[in-house]
Scaffold this motif. Structure first.
Motif, short mmCIF file in Angstrom:
data_model
loop_
_atom_site.label_atom_id
_atom_site.label_comp_id
_atom_site.label_asym_id
_atom_site.label_seq_id
_atom_site.Cartn_x
_atom_site.Cartn_y
_atom_site.Cartn_z
N THR A 139 -74.85 -29.65 40.31
CA THR A 139 -73.96 -30.34 39.37
C THR A 139 -72.90 -31.15 40.11
O THR A 139 -72.58 -32.28 39.72
CB THR A 139 -73.27 -29.32 38.45
OG1 THR A 139 -74.29 -28.55 37.77
CG2 THR A 139 -72.39 -30.01 37.42
N ALA A 184 -68.54 -16.67 39.24
CA ALA A 184 -69.81 -16.05 38.88
C ALA A 184 -70.69 -15.85 40.11
O ALA A 184 -71.35 -14.81 40.25
CB ALA A 184 -70.55 -16.92 37.85
N GLN A 221 -69.16 -22.91 28.04
CA GLN A 221 -68.52 -23.74 29.05
C GLN A 221 -68.44 -25.21 28.65
O GLN A 221 -67.52 -25.92 29.04
CB GLN A 221 -69.26 -23.59 30.39
CG GLN A 221 -68.99 -22.27 31.09
CD GLN A 221 -67.51 -22.01 31.29
OE1 GLN A 221 -66.80 -22.81 31.87
NE2 GLN A 221 -67.04 -20.86 30.80
N VAL A 254 -65.50 -26.07 37.98
CA VAL A 254 -66.34 -25.34 38.91
C VAL A 254 -65.80 -23.93 39.18
O VAL A 254 -66.53 -23.07 39.69
CB VAL A 254 -66.47 -26.12 40.24
CG1 VAL A 254 -65.25 -25.90 41.14
CG2 VAL A 254 -67.74 -25.75 40.98
N GLY A 294 -79.23 -27.83 38.04
CA GLY A 294 -77.86 -28.31 37.93
C GLY A 294 -77.73 -29.81 38.00
O GLY A 294 -76.80 -30.40 37.43
N GLY A 336 -65.93 -16.38 33.99
CA GLY A 336 -66.91 -16.56 35.05
C GLY A 336 -67.17 -15.28 35.82
O GLY A 336 -68.32 -14.96 36.15
N THR A 356 -76.95 -24.11 41.27
CA THR A 356 -76.58 -24.88 40.08
C THR A 356 -75.25 -25.59 40.27
O THR A 356 -75.09 -26.75 39.89
CB THR A 356 -76.50 -23.94 38.86
OG1 THR A 356 -77.75 -23.25 38.71
CG2 THR A 356 -76.22 -24.72 37.59
N VAL A 357 -74.28 -24.88 40.86
CA VAL A 357 -72.97 -25.49 41.14
C VAL A 357 -73.12 -26.68 42.08
O VAL A 357 -72.56 -27.76 41.85
CB VAL A 357 -72.01 -24.44 41.75
CG1 VAL A 357 -70.71 -25.11 42.20
CG2 VAL A 357 -71.69 -23.35 40.74
N HIS A 360 -67.82 -21.03 37.73
CA HIS A 360 -69.13 -20.95 38.39
C HIS A 360 -69.01 -20.30 39.77
O HIS A 360 -69.87 -19.50 40.17
CB HIS A 360 -69.73 -22.35 38.51
CG HIS A 360 -70.02 -22.99 37.19
ND1 HIS A 360 -71.02 -22.58 36.36
CD2 HIS A 360 -69.40 -24.01 36.53
CE1 HIS A 360 -71.03 -23.30 35.26
NE2 HIS A 360 -70.06 -24.19 35.34
N VAL A 406 -77.00 -19.31 40.94
CA VAL A 406 -75.71 -19.82 40.45
C VAL A 406 -75.13 -20.85 41.41
O VAL A 406 -74.67 -21.92 41.01
CB VAL A 406 -74.71 -18.67 40.23
CG1 VAL A 406 -73.33 -19.21 39.85
CG2 VAL A 406 -75.22 -17.72 39.15
N CYS A 437 -69.27 -13.03 33.64
CA CYS A 437 -70.63 -13.54 33.58
C CYS A 437 -71.39 -13.25 34.87
O CYS A 437 -72.57 -12.87 34.85
CB CYS A 437 -70.63 -15.05 33.32
SG CYS A 437 -70.18 -15.51 31.63
#
Length: 477
Positions: A156, A324, A288, A318, A33, A376, A152-153, A321, A149, A379
Motif C-alpha cells: 500500500t 497489527a 479502517q 499506517v 496491498g 490495530g 500489505t503495508v 497496520h 500484514v 487486530c
C-alpha cells in the motif's frame, strides 16, 4: 527412519523452510496491498469509470471466496505443498495476464486467477502443523500472519513511489509478475511435502454449491448500495443466498466426505473462534476505510475530522497496520505466558477499547490515532491467535480446510461490515449532498465496539484449556 535422532534434522530443515513461506506471504501481502492504489492508473489505461475499475479488486475477492475452501480441502487430501505450487502457479499466470492485458476483460481474468493468493496461508499452516511441534508451529503461524500484514503495508505504501521509478503502470505490473513467478520457482527448492493425508475424496458438489452461494451473497452485498438495500433485487439476492446456504449445510451434514466439517465448526471450542473471525473481518477490513474518511474530512466543511493531506493520511493510517504486524509476530511469545484463551480475550478487549477511544477522542488527532493504534494492536493479536486456535482444535487431516473456512468467514465479515457501514453513512447524511454526519461515524464506531464486546463474550463462552505442546514429529521420508 524415526526416533529422536531423526527428529532434530527434520525440525531444523523446516525452520529454514518457514523462511521461504514467510517470503511467499510478504509477496502475497504486497500484491494485495498494491491493488487499491493502482485503481486510478487502471482507469486511465483502459478508459473506464470508477465502477468498472472497482472490479479490479472485487473479482479477486470473489475468486478467493470460491477457490479457498477447495484449495484447503485438496491440500488436506493430496498434499499441501502440491496445492501450494498450484496456487502460486495460478497467481503467477494471473499477474502475467494483468501485466499484458490488452483490454479490461483479460485484465479481470488475470485478477480472477490471482484469487488463490488467499489460499496460500491455509496451505502453509497445513505444512507447518504437519512438520513442527505445537510450540514451533505457533511461532511459525505468527510469523506468517505478520509477514502477510507487513507485505500489505509495504504494498500500500510503496506502490505509489515505485510507479514512476518502474516506468509507469506497465513496468510496475511487470515487476509484480516477476515477483509472483519467482515464488513459483522458489516453491520447487527446499519445501518438504506434508505427510498427513485426509481420507475420502473431494466434495465437488459441496464446493460448487458453496461457490454459488458466496458469489451471490458477496455480489449482492457489493451492489446493495447501488440497487438500494430494500430493493427487490437486493432482498431477493439475500433471500436466495440464505436458501442456498441452508441447502449447502444440509448437504455437508449428509456427505460422508464433506468439504467442510460443519459439526466440528459448531462445537463449543470451535464456534467462538469462527464467529470471532467474522467479527475481526468486519471491524478490520471495513472499519479502517471509515477512519481514513474521517481523517480526510474538514472541520470547516463537515464540522468534524482533521483535514489531513493524502501523505499525512498515509503516515497516520499506517500506524494500526504496523501495530497489527508487531502484535501478530509476537503473538506466540505472549500466548506462551498467558495461553491463547487470555490472549484472544485481550485482543478483542483492546479492539473494543480502541473503538470506544475513537468515539471519545474524535476531537483530537493524538487521542484519535492512539485509539486507532489500539484497534490495530487488537487486530494483530487476533490475526495471530485465531488461526492457531482453529488449527489446534481441528483434526490433523482437516488443517488447511479448517483454516480456509476461517479465511472465508473473515472475508465475508469484511463484506457485511462494509455493507452495514455504507448503510449507516448513507442513512445519516446531511441534506441533498448526503455527506455523513458526525453521528454516522459515532454510530459506526459504536457498532465496532459492540462487535468487539460480542467477540469477548464468545471467547468467554467457549473457554477451554489451551492444549499443551506435543512432542516433535519424527522424520519420515
Amino acid at each position: 527412519m524415526s526416533g529422536p535422532a531423526a527428529a532434530a534434522p527434520a525440525t531444523s530443515n523446516v525452520r529454514a523452510v518457514v523462511g521461504l513461506l514467510v517470503a511467499f506471504e510478504l509477496v502475497s501481502g504486497f500484491l494485495q496491498g498494491s491493488a487499491v492504489p493502482l485503481i486510478p492508473e487502471i482507469q486511465d489505461r483502459f478508459g473506464v469509470g470508477t465502477g468498472q475499475a472497482q472490479w479490479f479488486t472485487t473479482v479477486q475477492y470473489l475468486a478467493a471466496a470460491i477457490g479457498v475452501p477447495a484449495f484447503g480441502r485438496l491440500g488436506d487430501l493430496y498434499g499441501h505443498r502440491r496445492m501450494l505450487r498450484v496456487a502460486l502457479g495460478c497467481v503467477a499466470l494471473g499477474t502475467v495476464l494483468v501485466a499484458c492485458a490488452p483490454d479490461l476483460a483479460v485484465l479481470l481474468l488475470g485478477r480472477a486467477l490471482m484469487g488463490p493468493l488467499a489460499a496460500l496461508l491455509p496451505l502453509e499452516i497445513g505444512l507447518v502443523r504437519d512438520r513442527l511441534t505445537v510450540a514451533e508451529g505457533r511461532r511459525a503461524v505468527g510469523l506468517l500472519v505478520g509477514s502477510l500484514v507487513l507485505g500489505t503495508v509495504l504494498g500500500t505504501g510503496l506502490i505509489g513511489p515505485l510507479l514512476p521509478l518502474l516506468g509507469g503502470l506497465g513496468g510496475t505490473l511487470t515487476a509484480l509478475a516477476v515477483l509472483a513467478t519467482g515464488c513459483v520457482v522458489v516453491s520447487y527448492t527446499a519445501i518438504p511435502e506434508s505427510r498427513t493425508r485426509a481420507g475420502g475424496r473431494m466434495d465437488w458438489r459441496g464446493a460448487i454449491l458453496l461457490a454459488l452461494t458466496l458469489v451471490l451473497l458477496l455480489g449482492t452485498l457489493s451492489k446493495g448500495a447501488h440497487w438500494g438495500w430494500l430493493s427487490p433485487a437486493t432482498l431477493g439476492g439475500l433471500a436466495l443466498s440464505a436458501a442456498l446456504l441452508y441447502g449447502w449445510v444440509r448437504l455437508q451434514l449428509a456427505a460422508p466426505h464433506a468439504l467442510v466439517d460443519v459439526r466440528a465448526m459448531a462445537r463449543r471450542q470451535n464456534a467462538p473462534a469462527y464467529a470471532s473471525g467474522f467479527v475481526l473481518g468486519a471491524v478490520m477490513m471495513a472499519g479502517q476505510s471509515v477512519v481514513v474518511s474521517y481523517l480526510a474530512a474538514s472541520p470547516a466543511d463537515e464540522g468534524y475530522g482533521f483535514a489531513l493531506a493524502t501523505w499525512q493520511i498515509s503516515v497516520w493510517g499506517v500506524v494500526p497496520h504496523l501495530m497489527a504486524f508487531i502484535a501478530s509476530t509476537l503473538c506466540a511469545t505472549l500466548a506462551a505466558r498467558t495461553g491463547y484463551h487470555r490472549l484472544l480475550l485481550l485482543a478483542f478487549a483492546l479492539l473494543t477499547a480502541g473503538y470506544l477511544g475513537l468515539i471519545a477522542g474524535h476531537d483530537g488527532l493524538a487521542p484519535f490515532v492512539t485509539a486507532n493504534a489500539l484497534v490495530g494492536l487488537g487486530c494483530g493479536l487476533a490475526l495471530g491467535g485465531l488461526p492457531t486456535v482453529i488449527v489446534e482444535n481441528s483434526t490433523g487431516d482437516r488443517t488447511a480446510s479448517a483454516t480456509a473456512v476461517y479465511n472465508n468467514l473473515k472475508t465475508l465479515g469484511g463484506s457485511v461490515g462494509g455493507a452495514v457501514f455504507s448503510v449507516v453513512l448513507g442513512a445519516l447524511g446531511t441534506g441533498t449532498s448526503g455527506t455523513p454526519t458526525l453521528r454516522a461515524y459515532v454510530t459506526i464506531w459504536s457498532i465496532g465496539a459492540l462487535a468487539g464486546a460480542l467477540a469477548v463474550g464468545a471467547q468467554l463462552l467457549g473457554r477451554r484449556r489451551t492444549p499443551s505442546p506435543r512432542p516433535a514429529v519424527s522424520a519420515r521420508v
